[in-house]
Design an enzyme around this catalytic site. Structure first.
Site, PDB file in Angstrom:
ATOM      1  N   GLY A 348       8.824 -29.282  -4.326  1.00  0.00           N
ATOM      2  CA  GLY A 348       8.795 -28.773  -2.962  1.00  0.00           C
ATOM      3  C   GLY A 348       7.494 -28.074  -2.674  1.00  0.00           C
ATOM      4  O   GLY A 348       6.921 -28.189  -1.597  1.00  0.00           O
ATOM      5  N   ALA A 349       7.008 -27.342  -3.686  1.00  0.00           N
ATOM      6  CA  ALA A 349       5.738 -26.634  -3.580  1.00  0.00           C
ATOM      7  C   ALA A 349       5.316 -26.215  -4.974  1.00  0.00           C
ATOM      8  O   ALA A 349       6.110 -26.238  -5.917  1.00  0.00           O
ATOM      9  CB  ALA A 349       5.863 -25.415  -2.665  1.00  0.00           C
ATOM     10  N   GLU A 351       2.746 -23.195  -7.016  1.00  0.00           N
ATOM     11  CA  GLU A 351       2.040 -21.938  -6.837  1.00  0.00           C
ATOM     12  C   GLU A 351       0.645 -21.903  -7.456  1.00  0.00           C
ATOM     13  O   GLU A 351       0.210 -20.860  -7.965  1.00  0.00           O
ATOM     14  CB  GLU A 351       2.882 -20.793  -7.419  1.00  0.00           C
ATOM     15  N   ASN A 352      -0.098 -23.003  -7.408  1.00  0.00           N
ATOM     16  CA  ASN A 352      -1.462 -22.995  -7.943  1.00  0.00           C
ATOM     17  C   ASN A 352      -2.207 -21.768  -7.417  1.00  0.00           C
ATOM     18  O   ASN A 352      -2.236 -21.534  -6.206  1.00  0.00           O
ATOM     19  CB  ASN A 352      -2.208 -24.261  -7.520  1.00  0.00           C
ATOM     20  N   HIS A 384       8.232 -17.644  -1.440  1.00  0.00           N
ATOM     21  CA  HIS A 384       8.438 -17.891  -2.874  1.00  0.00           C
ATOM     22  C   HIS A 384       7.113 -18.132  -3.587  1.00  0.00           C
ATOM     23  O   HIS A 384       6.825 -17.519  -4.627  1.00  0.00           O
ATOM     24  CB  HIS A 384       9.356 -19.107  -3.037  1.00  0.00           C
ATOM     25  N   GLU A 385       6.294 -19.013  -3.015  1.00  0.00           N
ATOM     26  CA  GLU A 385       5.033 -19.358  -3.688  1.00  0.00           C
ATOM     27  C   GLU A 385       4.061 -18.183  -3.686  1.00  0.00           C
ATOM     28  O   GLU A 385       3.362 -17.947  -4.680  1.00  0.00           O
ATOM     29  CB  GLU A 385       4.399 -20.579  -3.016  1.00  0.00           C
ATOM     30  N   HIS A 388       4.610 -15.655  -6.373  1.00  0.00           N
ATOM     31  CA  HIS A 388       4.072 -16.062  -7.672  1.00  0.00           C
ATOM     32  C   HIS A 388       2.623 -15.628  -7.873  1.00  0.00           C
ATOM     33  O   HIS A 388       2.149 -15.587  -9.014  1.00  0.00           O
ATOM     34  CB  HIS A 388       4.128 -17.585  -7.814  1.00  0.00           C
TER      35      HIS A 388
END
Length: 941
Positions: A348-349, A351-352, A384-385, A388
């Protein structure tokens, strides 16, 4: 057991104590858990374990082990990559690269193991790498090199020993395929204005950085990365850090049709390989700077940016970053925050660090075609990302067995960030639906696992991918929420504000808990499952038991805690909130109605004596608003699952739905619908279905009429955020149960659209329901129209609605053709293939077709998704979800046996869970089908 206590509200030293408590819990837990797990291993070395892990190799050679030895430590990499966005003479898309890594020798060794997968390395004097010493050190000569494919290593044996404390430089040159496999460094294709566009993008988590360049590819092997990208002039290169130079490089200019640009990026923070990212595309962006000068950019296809689909994400990113800076009491660690929407992305995504990647549906919002639910998804995923960026990126777990600390934490605080960005949406209450109840469904099986597993259970890429599951995300969030509730959220957050720089295991004087935080939390984290707490108001006794969906199932996984928990219980009596209890040796008042787990603050289910259940049901029917909204959802979900586990009578659970005639809130209705959908799956092929439909039609009709009235006969949508979700439930359930006027309404809306395709007047919120009902009621004409609109869709959220609705048809040949489309990336993108099959399997006509299709093409799907994809387990779950007969169980076991040689990869646990769930359903139906039928018949009369 000792007595239960509470947290005093009058502590003068709260701030110091609070920080220590949450600090101990979040950061030091992983240290303590490893120690506890080691003790567990010693105690239970002879215990039987679940048959989900392959037999370990007998070889003791280091290159046959999946974990890197602790002999070398990377310090920094210099990586230059050149992706080709046109095919070469062999008809392939490729990339070339050079990489150097400076590492420190920690222990004397004559062996270098570095991850490398699917890369063709240049040979230098017979070897695949060059090794030199730094700072005057002479490196030993390379003796031999080879690839160990099973463990994905480049193995380098040396003539002599590397010296501890000394630094060395390992250099490689390589070529890789820029494939469309959604892993490592890969390509994505999309159409824009009739032209095919190709971009190069990355997905490194969990074990794919080794597909982009040779590296020490473990989360604990952090280093600094210096990235350079060579790319076609006119394209843009992005990476984790800001670019520091961009030049047209004459030495690489291959002519007027192949002019190149070299973009050099600044050094990254010290970080894990799975967080590395780079993109080459012709995307464009919108940007803004926050109050501290951090550059925020939203990148996407040019048309999407022109249509202002990135505006919402840009508007919420700044307040969410601001919230987390305050929450962590730590500034955002980087100078920029790039977020990019990608046409092809497996997760979905991701977190780079500094370059967060998303599916388009998780970042782009078009108010003309996107629904309210699409908007909510964006704010929660972005939150959410961004969470992180601190927890997960700045502070990272050493190994994947403790993934829950990353993902569970982000899954918890995503609601806090979203609530800050959208304060009127009441986001925090929705954790009960999307985390707690989701986790319960999996954690009630014997094939579940603890939040924190033993390291030796998580080795291979498939085993690592299996950790990205409901337990790590949703149970992790639910357990951390419980911790914040019994400590209070300010306590929890205060600890986090110092947890990035301090490690402490100090005692917490003045805080009255039944045991230390570690002793309490170990029981929730080091053993799987959760308790059902039973309160007997006749005697005042409170007890607990490990809750299992199949009560006769044998739990093979041993626990030193004997599946008992220290349970914090918030509760109310006759509508009045009471002091918190700890379930040790506690009692409650007799003969008054009691509601436990107030506001669903704890990770457990609740059962009562029959008298208290009757009083709760009476309260629901007389004045349900006395009971908090989330607890009404809890009562419904607990009752149905207690009945599925044969703890209470199924008719008692069904009676909890009678009050829904008067319910107008989203969360209780959604909880009810999820449990009723489970019943649909069980009974839609039996005589129970008709009576069930009749009952639900009666229950939903007032809700349907209510929204018809307040929406001026369905011409508007409510202003309230969750009211819009309830309106969707009213329309969907009314149509599926045949409420008069509903199906005619949806068919007429769809027909008008078919007559005038450029003008879709159906409100975005209602489109999923309308599309599905119209296509289900129609034939090839409606399906083909939907398919044409899907192909023309330029907004990802709209495309998803259509792709899901196309699976609603009742025409078998259309469903079979649609299944075939999932193997053609020109028709269905690879990222969407498994979910499309899942949509088809949710259709009663499509389920056996999808099951046959998967079995016939198992080798294809396993090769494409099975060895490491996070989405593969969902495919197995979806095609087997309806199974509930002995014949289907025998098919499932035959499928397991027939494909044992190919294997199930990251779907191994999902298959085990499917067998367990099917077995439980068969047993439950034997004793409950007839009572369910009779109850529905009597209530629908």
């Amino acid at each position: 057991m000792g007595k239960g206590y509470y947290i005093s509200k009058h502590l003068a030293t709260a701030a110091m104590v609070l920080a220590a408590i949450a600090l101990v819990t979040i950061i030091a837990l992983s240290v303590v858990y490893n120690r506890e797990k080691s003790k567990n291993a010693a105690k239970f070395s002879k215990a039987t374990t679940l048959p989900v892990f392959p037999t370990p190799k007998t070889s003791n050679e280091p290159w046959d082990k999946y974990r890197l030895p602790d002999t070398l430590s990377p310090q920094y990499y210099n990586v230059t990559l050149w992706p080709r966005l046109v095919k070469n003479a062999n008809g392939m898309y490729i990339f070339t690269g050079i990489s150097g890594v400076m590492f420190t020798c920690e222990k004397k060794t004559d062996l270098i193991l570095i991850h490398s997968n699917k890369l063709n390395l240049t040979v230098f004097k017979g070897h695949h790498a060059k090794l030199t010493g730094l700072s005057g050190v002479t490196a030993p000569a390379i003796k031999t090199t080879w690839f160990q494919s099973e463990t994905q290593y480049l193995v380098i044996q040396l003539e002599g020993k590397l010296k501890p404390g000394k630094d060395y430089w390992l250099y490689t040159e390589f070529t890789g395929e820029l494939a469309d496999d959604l892993e490592g460094f890969y390509r994505s294709e999309y159409m824009e204005n009739g032209e095919k566009k190709i971009i190069a993008i990355t997905q490194m988590q969990a074990t794919y950085a080794r597909k982009a360049f040779p590296c020490f590819d473990e989360p604990g092997m952090k280093a600094v990365f210096h990235i350079t990208l060579i790319h076609d002039r006119g394209t843009t290169a992005l990476s984790n850090s800001q670019e520091i130079s961009k030049t047209n490089n004459p030495s690489l200019n291959l002519g007027p049709h192949n002019c190149l640009t070299e973009t050099i990026f600044g050094p990254t923070k010290r970080m894990s390989t799975y967080l590395i990212a780079f993109v080459v595309s012709d995307f464009t962006y919108i940007d803004a700077k926050d109050k501290k000068g951090v550059l925020v950019r939203i990148w996407a296809r040019k048309k999407a940016i022109e249509d202002r689909q990135g505006d919402y994400a840009l508007n919420i990113t700044q307040p969410i970053l601001e919230f987390f800076e305050k929450y962590y009491n730590t500034s955002y660690p980087l100078s920029k925050s790039d977020q990019i929407a990608l046409p092809d992305f497996n997760s979905g995504a991701m977190e780079n660090w500094g370059l967060v990647a998303y599916r388009e549906t998780a970042l782009l919002y078009d108010p003309r075609t996107s629904a309210n639910g699409n908007k909510q998804r964006i704010v929660t995923v972005v939150s959410h990302e961004l969470a992180h960026m601190w927890f997960g990126n700045l502070v990272t777990v050493k190994w994947w067995n403790d993934l829950w600390l990353n993902e569970g934490f982000a899954s918890y605080v995503e609601y806090l960030g979203a609530d800050y960005a959208e304060p009127t949406w009441n986001m925090k209450d929705q954790t009960i639906l999307y985390d707690l109840q989701s986790a319960f469904a999996v954690d009630s099986l014997t094939s579940s696992h603890p939040l924190s597993r033993k390291e030796e259970e998580v080795n291979t890429p498939s085993e690592i991918s299996e950790m990205f599951n409901t337990i790590s995300y949703s149970k992790g969030a639910a357990v951390l929420k419980m911790l914040s509730e019994f400590l209070t959220e300010p306590v929890f957050a205060k600890g986090l504000s110092v947890s990035f720089t301090v490690l402490s295991l100090d005692q917490t004087p003045g805080i009255k808990l039944p045991y230390s935080v570690h002793e309490i939390m170990n029981r929730w984290i080091l053993q799987m499952g959760f308790p059902v707490v039973t309160i007997d108001t006749r005697t005042g006794n409170v007890s607990q038991k490990h809750f299992l969906l199949e009560p006769e199932a044998v739990v093979d996984r041993k626990s030193e805690f004997n599946y008992e928990w220290f349970v914090p219980i918030k509760w109310m009596k006759k509508g009045q909130v009471q002091d918190q209890l700890w379930l040790l040796q506690k009692s409650v008042s007799k003969n008054e109605w009691v509601l436990a787990n107030l506001h669903v603050s704890g990770y457990f289910r609740v059962n009562y004596d029959l008298g208290n259940w009757e009083r709760l049901l009476s309260q629901l029917e007389s004045n349900h608003q006395v009971i908090p909204v989330v607890n009404r959802a809890q009562i419904l979900d607990d009752a149905f699952n207690l009945a599925r586990a044969s703890i209470i009578n199924i008719t008692l659970a069904l009676r909890t739905t009678k009050y829904l005639l008067h319910e107008r809130e989203y969360i209780p209705w959604e909880a009810a619908l999820r449990n009723l959908n489970y019943f649909f799956q069980l009974f839609d092929r039996s005589e129970v279905y008709g009576a069930m439909q009749a009952y639900l039609k009666k229950q939903v009709k007032p809700l349907f009429e209510y929204f018809g009235t307040i929406s001026s006969n369905w011409t508007t949508v409510p202003s309230g955020h969750t009211d819009q979700f309830t309106q969707i439930i009213a329309l969907s359930l009314a149509c599926s149960t045949g409420v008069e006027g509903c199906r005619e309404l949806t068919r007429s809306w769809f027909k008008k659209w078919m007559q005038n395709p450029p003008n879709n007047a159906i409100h975005p919120n209602l489109r999923s329901t309308v599309y599905c009902n119209a296509i289900a009621a129609g034939g090839a004409e409606e399906w083909n129209f939907g398919w044409q609109m899907f192909q023309k869709a330029t907004v990802a959220a709209e495309a998803v609605k259509l792709r899901s609705a196309l699976a609603c048809t009742k025409v078998p040949w259309l469903l079979n053709r649609y299944l075939e489309y999932t193997m053609n990336p020109e028709k269905i993108r690879k990222q969407d293939a498994t979910s499309t099959i899942g949509y088809i399997a949710s259709n009663i006509i499509g389920q056996p077709l999808a099951w046959d299709f998967i079995r016939a093409n198992w080798d294809y799907f396993f090769k494409l998704y099975g060895t490491g994809s996070f989405i593969f387990s969902g495919l197995i779950r979806d095609v087997t979800y309806r199974f509930c007969t002995p014949f289907e169980l025998s098919q499932l076991k035959r499928f397991q046996k027939d494909n044992a040689e190919t294997g199930f990869g990251s779907g191994t646990q999902a298959l085990q869970q499917a067998i367990e769930k099917t077995t439980a359903k068969i047993k439950w139906l034997e004793g409950n089908k007839e009572p369910v039928l009779q109850w529905f018949l009597s209530e629908s009369a």
